[in-house]
Design a protein around this motif. Structure first.
Motif, PDB file in Angstrom:
ATOM      1  N   CYS A 202       0.826  -1.216   0.000  1.00 30.91           N
ATOM      2  CA  CYS A 202       0.000   0.000   0.000  1.00 30.91           C
ATOM      3  C   CYS A 202       0.857   1.262   0.000  1.00 30.91           C
ATOM      4  O   CYS A 202       0.453   2.298  -0.508  1.00 30.91           O
ATOM      5  CB  CYS A 202      -0.901   0.044   1.225  1.00 30.91           C
ATOM      6  SG  CYS A 202      -1.876  -1.423   1.436  1.00 30.91           S
ATOM      7  N   GLU A 203       2.025   1.169   0.614  1.00 31.81           N
ATOM      8  CA  GLU A 203       2.909   2.329   0.672  1.00 31.81           C
ATOM      9  C   GLU A 203       3.279   2.798  -0.734  1.00 31.81           C
ATOM     10  O   GLU A 203       3.473   3.984  -0.981  1.00 31.81           O
ATOM     11  CB  GLU A 203       4.176   1.962   1.440  1.00 31.81           C
ATOM     12  CG  GLU A 203       4.974   3.174   1.846  1.00 31.81           C
ATOM     13  CD  GLU A 203       6.340   2.809   2.388  1.00 31.81           C
ATOM     14  OE1 GLU A 203       6.933   1.819   1.898  1.00 31.81           O
ATOM     15  OE2 GLU A 203       6.810   3.499   3.288  1.00 31.81           O
ATOM     16  N   LYS A 209      -6.773   5.782  -0.188  1.00 30.92           N
ATOM     17  CA  LYS A 209      -7.204   4.879   0.884  1.00 30.92           C
ATOM     18  C   LYS A 209      -8.077   5.613   1.884  1.00 30.92           C
ATOM     19  O   LYS A 209      -7.764   6.723   2.297  1.00 30.92           O
ATOM     20  CB  LYS A 209      -6.000   4.294   1.615  1.00 30.92           C
ATOM     21  CG  LYS A 209      -5.230   3.286   0.807  1.00 30.92           C
ATOM     22  CD  LYS A 209      -3.818   3.749   0.642  1.00 30.92           C
ATOM     23  CE  LYS A 209      -3.096   2.998  -0.429  1.00 30.92           C
ATOM     24  NZ  LYS A 209      -1.968   3.792  -0.937  1.00 30.92           N
ATOM     25  N   GLU A 210      -9.139   4.946   2.259  1.00 34.42           N
ATOM     26  CA  GLU A 210     -10.005   5.506   3.293  1.00 34.42           C
ATOM     27  C   GLU A 210     -10.204   4.460   4.376  1.00 34.42           C
ATOM     28  O   GLU A 210      -9.653   3.369   4.275  1.00 34.42           O
ATOM     29  CB  GLU A 210     -11.338   5.918   2.674  1.00 34.42           C
ATOM     30  CG  GLU A 210     -11.157   7.148   1.805  1.00 34.42           C
ATOM     31  CD  GLU A 210     -12.429   7.638   1.167  1.00 34.42           C
ATOM     32  OE1 GLU A 210     -13.466   7.002   1.366  1.00 34.42           O
ATOM     33  OE2 GLU A 210     -12.355   8.647   0.464  1.00 34.42           O
ATOM     34  N   ASP A 211     -10.996   4.799   5.379  1.00 39.64           N
ATOM     35  CA  ASP A 211     -11.269   3.800   6.417  1.00 39.64           C
ATOM     36  C   ASP A 211     -12.032   2.648   5.759  1.00 39.64           C
ATOM     37  O   ASP A 211     -12.901   2.876   4.934  1.00 39.64           O
ATOM     38  CB  ASP A 211     -12.086   4.415   7.554  1.00 39.64           C
ATOM     39  CG  ASP A 211     -11.256   5.440   8.308  1.00 39.64           C
ATOM     40  OD1 ASP A 211     -10.068   5.597   7.955  1.00 39.64           O
ATOM     41  OD2 ASP A 211     -11.786   6.082   9.218  1.00 39.64           O
ATOM     42  N   LYS A 212     -11.647   1.444   6.133  1.00 45.30           N
ATOM     43  CA  LYS A 212     -12.147   0.291   5.380  1.00 45.30           C
ATOM     44  C   LYS A 212     -13.318  -0.404   6.054  1.00 45.30           C
ATOM     45  O   LYS A 212     -13.282  -0.698   7.232  1.00 45.30           O
ATOM     46  CB  LYS A 212     -10.999  -0.693   5.171  1.00 45.30           C
ATOM     47  CG  LYS A 212      -9.930  -0.090   4.279  1.00 45.30           C
ATOM     48  CD  LYS A 212      -8.732  -0.969   4.124  1.00 45.30           C
ATOM     49  CE  LYS A 212      -7.812  -0.462   3.034  1.00 45.30           C
ATOM     50  NZ  LYS A 212      -7.559   0.977   3.086  1.00 45.30           N
ATOM     51  N   LYS A 213     -14.338  -0.674   5.243  1.00 49.48           N
ATOM     52  CA  LYS A 213     -15.490  -1.472   5.675  1.00 49.48           C
ATOM     53  C   LYS A 213     -15.916  -2.284   4.467  1.00 49.48           C
ATOM     54  O   LYS A 213     -16.245  -1.715   3.432  1.00 49.48           O
ATOM     55  CB  LYS A 213     -16.654  -0.563   6.107  1.00 49.48           C
ATOM     56  CG  LYS A 213     -16.438   0.083   7.468  1.00 49.48           C
ATOM     57  CD  LYS A 213     -16.850  -0.854   8.575  1.00 49.48           C
ATOM     58  CE  LYS A 213     -16.322  -0.387   9.915  1.00 49.48           C
ATOM     59  NZ  LYS A 213     -15.899  -1.496  10.761  1.00 49.48           N
ATOM     60  N   ILE A 241      -2.114  -5.056   1.604  1.00 49.65           N
ATOM     61  CA  ILE A 241      -1.967  -4.601   2.989  1.00 49.65           C
ATOM     62  C   ILE A 241      -1.049  -5.511   3.784  1.00 49.65           C
ATOM     63  O   ILE A 241      -0.413  -5.087   4.739  1.00 49.65           O
ATOM     64  CB  ILE A 241      -3.332  -4.468   3.715  1.00 49.65           C
ATOM     65  CG1 ILE A 241      -4.125  -5.784   3.678  1.00 49.65           C
ATOM     66  CG2 ILE A 241      -4.168  -3.353   3.131  1.00 49.65           C
ATOM     67  CD1 ILE A 241      -5.365  -5.775   4.577  1.00 49.65           C
TER      68      ILE A 241
END
Lengths: 329, 653
Positions: A202-203, A209-213, A241
């Motif tokens: 991911c770096e 990227k947002e908070d994941k759900k 990730i």
């Protein structure tokens, strides 16, 4: 024979892609030739095992060992090359952590033989012959290397000095390692992963990227993902990730999920377990307040069941190198 | 590394089941400089002294305490280590009493188990880091949201201790719900009178200088954490200077426009410049800009002309955004009531003379819409009144819980109706009756003995139906025993379920405080810590946490004040325990998996550096993010992956 340090490359249980990856450094191959005597590589050169055996111990400067340890012969070559090499590098995912051949650790040797030699519809084997290390023939006894119960990694059978991850390793990372050696730069402590980053894919991935759900998982053929958004957030199982950085996030760049070939990030002991722990944290089964345990389990199952082949997804490259190493029968 | 293994016999509690000599023998075979010693009662004064002396005299660098559960005595032995000059985190306790001696029958097996646990402790201890407590400066000021009984009681106590308090109240008045009720259960005290000492002290008491009261205001944003919150507050204009205004109400009479008075649930009207009810505090009206002619561009100035005080009315008053720095936040926003239109068989909203209890309280009040007179829409006195308990409570189709306060006010109504309108027949329809406490039974007893009062127990809300029979209304019912009947009801009073206040959801989002499954603010622990939210530094008091009466709300306000006063002390720094999660920014890939798992909202994301970080004030060291981080970038102090794996290996060795 020149006085240049000797470089060797060997394949154990491998596909040949690692050799291609070395050649993929393109014209820099000339630099390799200028600095090393490339003297052993069954894929490209005609040197034989007996030639290696004839060499003095530690006579080879560097051996890039690719491929997993599936057979007795693989282990024998690993031991020989360990003895003859000053620096032994596990090159590529197979020798580092078992990779695709390692998925066979989900089944026993007996099951494999049954599938390959007996049940396979294209095989005609009326007398039910399966490979055995020794076979009596009129002329005497035939010997073939035995097929191990489980696929092992290189470091399961010998001490490897370094590990270069990737399926196959990316050429620029291969060159980074060669260049460091050529320039005589200080290599990291033995046992380190080299030719890669320390963080996760991911770096290097430019997606937002947002908070994941995650409410549901999709297979790649089920949708065309948005090119800007994080693939995982769109429900595609992207292993980025939980995968070591270093490749440059090549797969997400072309709208395909990372499948995890660079193995676990620095400090992570089990890539698959980490991925499962992470997904367990971000799967969204809605508001569970007041629901019974059974109902909660049912909702969780509904989401999880949208992931086909969990072992093959989360441990695609790392099963023999993981904590469990395979199916515990 | 010199490590001492100290084995407590705990009298015979441990030594009966575990052979310490065998442990000594095996432990001393392990590599490294290990010392083994047994102590009879290590937690006794003699035992602690012996441990301290042994650590010092033998130059021990780390210690394994093979004794009881760390829940019992970890702190005790950490203090001994500190006294002996060692970092207290270089200690590992092995719970051989609770987890071995008390649960393993055979001595041989118990000894084997204790040995494995001790080995595990040694393995992990070798990797443990010395950790230090940190300290940060704090702001001792407090924000109280909501000026009802709970919030005001807390605010006053905190102000009395010399601390600054900011009270933010959404409406123009303070006192919450009880100031609208003329008589309160169980002792029929007058609501505004009972609360006056608190309201008066908040407004102009000895310590009111420490209180900043912001009415018609709302909290818009909160950043920071326990000890150091920055709160953004929107202060809406009152258009009246509450300090200059003398509360004469001269301004209200000439005002040419009016609207339904929401404080009387729309049962009467009020002007654009208005006091919600006589006696409302602060005793200064406010202008409702939604109907004021000036807001529509007209040059009306009738109120200002009527005002005997110069500049008490400020036409150019405007909204302002103010910021306050506080160390703790108390949420005391109260509750609301269930919308009875969701129970159509009760006729609320579709038939005349069907009121909710809140509306009926105002009808009973002498400063209410009817000045205390109870009459039907046709202007007649009702001959029969039906009081429907449990309207939406104890009902899986509506609210499952008992709202707790309704029985008592229902019997209060019984008493008041009987007093105002003697001879009126009153029917109580109820599912369950509940009025625990030493004072609370009296109103029920009066009702029970009153010959004009009848009780009907029903099982399910659908067994009741309010029907019109000509000009008359009646409740037809099937009671709990299955018997059908009908009761006349000229007037109905519904006792709706107590529900979370409107807007408590969005306030929760601003504060990042969680709600329970009913939408009330969620407490840290239902029995032990109901005045604390799950977010450190955010406290709860009153009906925002659960339906409750004034007594409980006041007590909870005081409980919250206690937490705040003992936790945040002016001039004292806030101590931060070192067992927290730490993000290694170099390894963090910025995937943001950790963000959603933290139950304490301690993780934030730096959008520029694209990495997460843990606020060590908020972090409680639970380790959830450590497990979730797929890049292995989050370390749990004192519970690192290496330490945990070393421990597992030690057990399995």
């Amino acid at each position: 024979m020149s006085g240049k340090p000797k470089l060797s490359m060997y394949w154990a249980t491998a596909c040949g892609g690692c050799e291609i990856s070395l050649v993929n450094i393109h014209e820099k191959v000339l630099d390799v030739d200028a600095n090393f005597e490339f003297m052993f590589c069954p894929c490209l050169l005609d040197t034989k095992k007996k030639d290696i055996e004839a060499m003095p111990d530690k006579g080879i400067a560097i051996t890039l060992f690719n491929g997993a340890i599936r057979t007795e012969e693989n282990e024998e070559m690993a031991r020989l090359l360990r003895k003859k090499s000053r620096v032994l590098i596990a090159y590529g995912s197979c020798s580092y952590e078992g990779c695709i051949p390692g998925l066979s650790n989900l089944h026993s040797r007996e099951d494999h033989f049954k599938t390959i030699y007996l049940d396979n519809p294209t095989v005609d084997n009326p007398s039910g012959v399966v490979p055995t290390p020794e076979t009596a023939v009129p002329e005497g006894t035939l010997r073939i290397p035995s097929f191990y119960e489980r696929v092992k990694t290189l470091s399961d059978v010998v001490d490897a000095d370094y590990f270069i991850p990737g399926c196959p390793p990316e050429p620029h990372q291969v060159w980074n390692v060669i260049e460091a050696v050529v320039q005589g730069r200080q290599l990291p402590p033995a046992g380190s992963v080299i030719g890669a980053g320390a963080s996760a894919v991911c770096e290097e991935c430019e997606r937002k990227k947002e908070d994941k759900k995650i409410k549901k998982f999709y297979r790649t053929y089920e949708m065309i993902p948005d090119r800007e958004k994080c693939l995982l957030e769109q429900g595609i199982v992207c292993m980025g990730i939980a995968t070591r950085s270093g490749c440059g996030a090549l797969c997400p760049k072309v709208n395909m999920p990372c499948t995890g070939c660079y193995g676990p990030p620095e400090g992570v002991l089990d890539q698959g377990a980490k991925m499962i722990a992470a997904l367990g944290s971000i799967i969204d089964i809605g508001d569970v307040k007041g629901l019974s345990e059974e109902e909660i389990a049912k909702r969780a199952d509904a989401v999880i069941s949208s992931i086909p082949d969990p072992a093959g997804t989360f441990y695609k490259y790392s099963l023999p190198g993981s904590i469990l190493k395979g199916r515990i029968s | 590394m010199k490590t001492g293994v100290y084995f407590c016999n705990c009298g015979t509690n441990i030594s009966d089941k575990i052979d310490s000599e065998k442990i000594r023998e095996e432990i001393l075979k392990l590599p490294g400089e290990i010392r083994f010693r047994t102590i009879d009662f290590m937690c006794s004064e003699d035992g602690k002294e012996a441990l301290e002396k042994d650590l010092k005299e033998n130059g021990m660098e780390r210690a394994v305490i093979t004794a009881c559960s760390p829940r019992d005595h970890e702190n005790t032995f950490m203090r001994v280590l500190s006294k002996a000059g060692l970092n207290p985190y270089l200690m590992q306790m092995v719970s051989v009493r609770e987890q071995v001696a008390w649960v393993t029958e055979e001595r041989e097996k118990a000894t084997e188990k204790a040995l494995r646990y001790t080995n595990a402790a040694l393995k992990r201890l070798a990797l443990q880091d010395p950790l230090e407590h940190k300290e940060i400066d704090i702001c001792p000021d407090v924000l109280v949201i909501g000026a009802g009984p709970a919030g005001l009681k807390a605010a006053l106590s905190i102000a009395e201790s010399g601390r600054k308090v900011v009270i933010v109240e959404k409406t123009p008045v303070i006192g919450g719900m009880p100031v609208r009720y003329e008589e309160l259960f169980p002792n029929m005290e007058c609501g505004p009178c009972m609360l006056e000492p608190v309201l008066g002290d908040v407004l102009h008491g000895e310590h009111s200088g420490n209180i900043e009261l912001l009415t018609i205001s709302e909290v818009m944003d909160v950043v920071g954490s326990y000890g150091n919150f920055i709160v953004k507050i929107r202060r809406n204009p009152r258009y009246v200077d509450a300090d200059k205004c003398i509360g004469c109400a001269e301004c209200m009479t000439p005002c040419p426009v009016s609207a339904k008075n929401e404080f009387n649930y729309g049962l009467d009207e009020r002007k654009a410049i208005y006091l919600p009810f006589a006696g409302a505090l602060p005793n200064a009206p406010s202008i409702d800009n939604a109907i004021c002619l000036r807001a529509k561009g007209r040059d009306c100035r009738l109120c200002k002309d009527a005002c005997p005080v110069e500049d008490a009315i400020i036409y150019d008053d405007a909204e302002s955004i103010i910021e306050r720095n506080v160390g703790a936040i108390l949420v005391a926003v109260g509750a609301g009531v269930y919308d009875c239109k969701k129970i159509p068989n009760l006729g609320y909203g579709s038939m005349p003379d069907v009121y909710t209890s809140s509306e009926f309280e105002r009808i009973l009040a002498s400063n209410g819409p009817t000045e205390g007179e109870v009459k039907t829409a046709q202007g007649k006195r009702p001959k029969s009144v039906a009081i429907i308990h449990c309207a939406g409570s104890l009902d899986e189709n509506h609210k499952e819980y008992c709202s707790g306060i309704c029985c008592q006010y229902a019997f209060k109504f019984n008493h008041l109706v009987g007093k105002k309108l003697p001879g009126t027949k009153i029917y109580h329809f109820y599912k369950e009756l509940s009025f625990p406490g030493k004072e609370e039974f009296t109103l029920y007893h009066h009702a029970k003995e009153d010959r004009n009062t009848a009780f009907v127990r029903y099982r399910d809300m659908k067994d009741l139906k309010v029907e019109k029979k000509g000009a008359k209304k009646a409740v037809t019912y099937k009671d709990a025993s299955g018997k059908k009947g009908s009761a006349p009801a000229d007037m109905l009073i519904l006792c709706p379920a107590v529900v979370p206040a409107e807007g408590s959801g969005s306030l929760g989002n601003i504060l990042e405080a969680t709600h329970d499954k009913f939408g009330f603010f969620e407490e840290l622990h239902g029995r032990m810590d109901s005045a604390q939210s799950k977010i450190k530094g955010i406290y709860l008091a009153g009906a925002c946490q659960s339906p409750m009466d004034i007594q409980k709300a006041m007590s909870q306000g005081m409980a919250a004040a206690g937490y705040i006063l003992s936790g945040l002390v002016a001039g004292r720094k806030l101590e931060i325990k070192p067992i927290t999660a730490v993000v290694d920014a170099d390894r963090c890939s910025g995937c943001r998996v950790c963000m959603s798992v933290c139950p304490y909202k301690a993780i934030s994301y730096d959008t520029e550096k694209e990495v997460s970080s843990v606020n060590e004030v908020l972090c409680q060291g639970c380790g959830t993010c450590v497990a979730a981080c797929p890049a292995g970038a989050v370390k749990g102090n004192h519970f690192t992956t290496d330490e945990i794996f070393a421990e597992i290996e030690g057990v399995l060795a």
